[in-house]
Design an enzyme around this catalytic site. Structure first.
Site, PDB file in Angstrom:
ATOM      1  N   GLY A 202       0.798  -1.210   0.000  1.00 36.00           N
ATOM      2  CA  GLY A 202       0.000   0.000   0.000  1.00 36.00           C
ATOM      3  C   GLY A 202       0.835   1.265   0.000  1.00 36.00           C
ATOM      4  N   LEU A 228      -4.325  -5.629  -4.591  1.00 36.65           N
ATOM      5  CA  LEU A 228      -3.278  -4.616  -4.510  1.00 36.65           C
ATOM      6  C   LEU A 228      -1.973  -5.195  -3.987  1.00 36.65           C
ATOM      7  CD1 LEU A 228      -2.468  -1.614  -4.748  1.00 36.65           C
ATOM      8  CD2 LEU A 228      -3.252  -1.338  -2.370  1.00 36.65           C
ATOM      9  N   ASP A 229      -0.893  -5.032  -4.777  1.00 40.94           N
ATOM     10  CA  ASP A 229       0.459  -5.445  -4.402  1.00 40.94           C
ATOM     11  C   ASP A 229       0.562  -6.937  -4.072  1.00 40.94           C
ATOM     12  OD1 ASP A 229       1.258  -2.809  -4.694  1.00 40.94           O
ATOM     13  OD2 ASP A 229       0.950  -2.324  -2.585  1.00 40.94           O
ATOM     14  N   GLU A 230      -0.323  -7.738  -4.677  1.00 39.78           N
ATOM     15  CA  GLU A 230      -0.324  -9.182  -4.438  1.00 39.78           C
ATOM     16  C   GLU A 230       0.041  -9.979  -5.676  1.00 39.78           C
ATOM     17  OE1 GLU A 230      -0.793 -10.886  -1.722  1.00 39.78           O
ATOM     18  OE2 GLU A 230      -1.727  -9.542  -0.265  1.00 39.78           O
TER      19      GLU A 230
END
Length: 286
Positions: A202, A228-230
């Site tokens: 994040g 998100l960001d995965e």
């Protein structure tokens, strides 16, 4: 006699004995000569991955593609075949922080990144980047906020289609793509995140890291997904920091990490060295 052209074949399929021999024999029957070969069998998933570079002086890509398709179906392969001389068409997205963009442009002009940049998209006006030389690269200012996000992404998608973009690079583009756009770009959108994922996801990750008193910071390049960001991680790097470093110090150090991680990731992708493996990747380094 015409000069041999190089082609890159990447594939994955359920693992079994004899795949390497079968693929090699098939290419040989088509007049191909293998000059590079890498492979990996994932024991956890039971899948086999392979990257081959081969030369062929007599066959066109379309013919090789048509001949390989029925063979690939027999082994339940997911595969790509590319003429190595064909350059990927890349669209660069950026926000206010432009260090990754500047580095990409520099390496591209040196010939280190063999690609065609079809445009730069920013949610800040061109004046923000007045110190950068875009030369003949089209620049598109697509401002966005919560109220205009759907309209902005529609314009962005139209641009991606019009330019026949192969790869979208979020070069510190500080906007979260919608689930719909992330899904449309699955496997062809790369983000550089300013932390060593899976830690500090994040916003403001360097500030998160500073509050935790970390001794190492890093950057991560990954495929963009709806989470998100995965997304599957492609490349990472780190630098050591100390208790005396401020959040601004971490940001400064991090800029260098981000630039080199994104550049390495682009080189890998442009040479067909990154294969998806579920929520992970198989990366064949040279």
């Amino acid at each position: 006699m015409s000069a041999a052209r190089q082609f890159v074949l990447t594939l994955s399929c359920p693992d079994r004995a004899g795949i390497v021999a079968a693929v090699s024999n098939h290419l040989a029957d088509q007049g191909g000569n293998i000059v590079e070969a890498q492979q990996f069998g994932d024991q956890e998933t039971g899948r086999f991955f392979m990257r081959l570079v081969f030369e062929n002086a007599s066959r066109e890509l379309a013919d090789l593609d048509a001949d390989f398709a029925p063979f690939a179906r027999q082994l339940r392969m997911q595969w790509t075949l590319r003429d190595r001389s064909r350059r990927r068409r890349v669209l660069l997205l950026v926000s206010k922080f432009d260090h990754c963009l500047a580095d990409i442009l520099y390496r591209w002009r040196l010939g280190e990144l063999p690609m065609d940049i079809v445009g730069v998209v920013a949610n800040h006006p061109r004046e923000t980047f007045r110190h950068l030389d875009f030369d003949a690269i089209p620049f598109h200012h697509l401002p966005v906020d919560a109220a205009t996000k759907a309209t902005q992404e529609s314009a962005l998608w139209s641009l991606i289609e019009q330019t026949n973009t192969d790869l979208v690079v979020l070069a510190r583009y500080m906007q979260v793509l919608s689930n719909e756009l992330s899904t449309r770009l699955a496997g062809r959108c790369i983000n550089i995140h300013h932390s060593f994922l899976p830690g500090f996801k994040g916003a403001r990750p360097y500030h998160q890291a500073h509050r935790r008193g970390v001794k190492l910071i890093g950057a991560t390049a990954h495929f963009v997904t709806a989470d998100l960001d995965e997304g599957p991680i492609i490349e990472q790097d780190i630098e050591r920091v100390t208790h005396a470093d401020t959040p601004d110090d971490l940001i400064r150090i991090g800029r260098d990490i981000e630039r080199r991680v994104l550049a390495r990731t682009l080189r890998l992708f442009l040479d067909d060295r990154v294969l998806l493996n579920g929520n992970k990747t198989v990366v064949f380094h040279s």
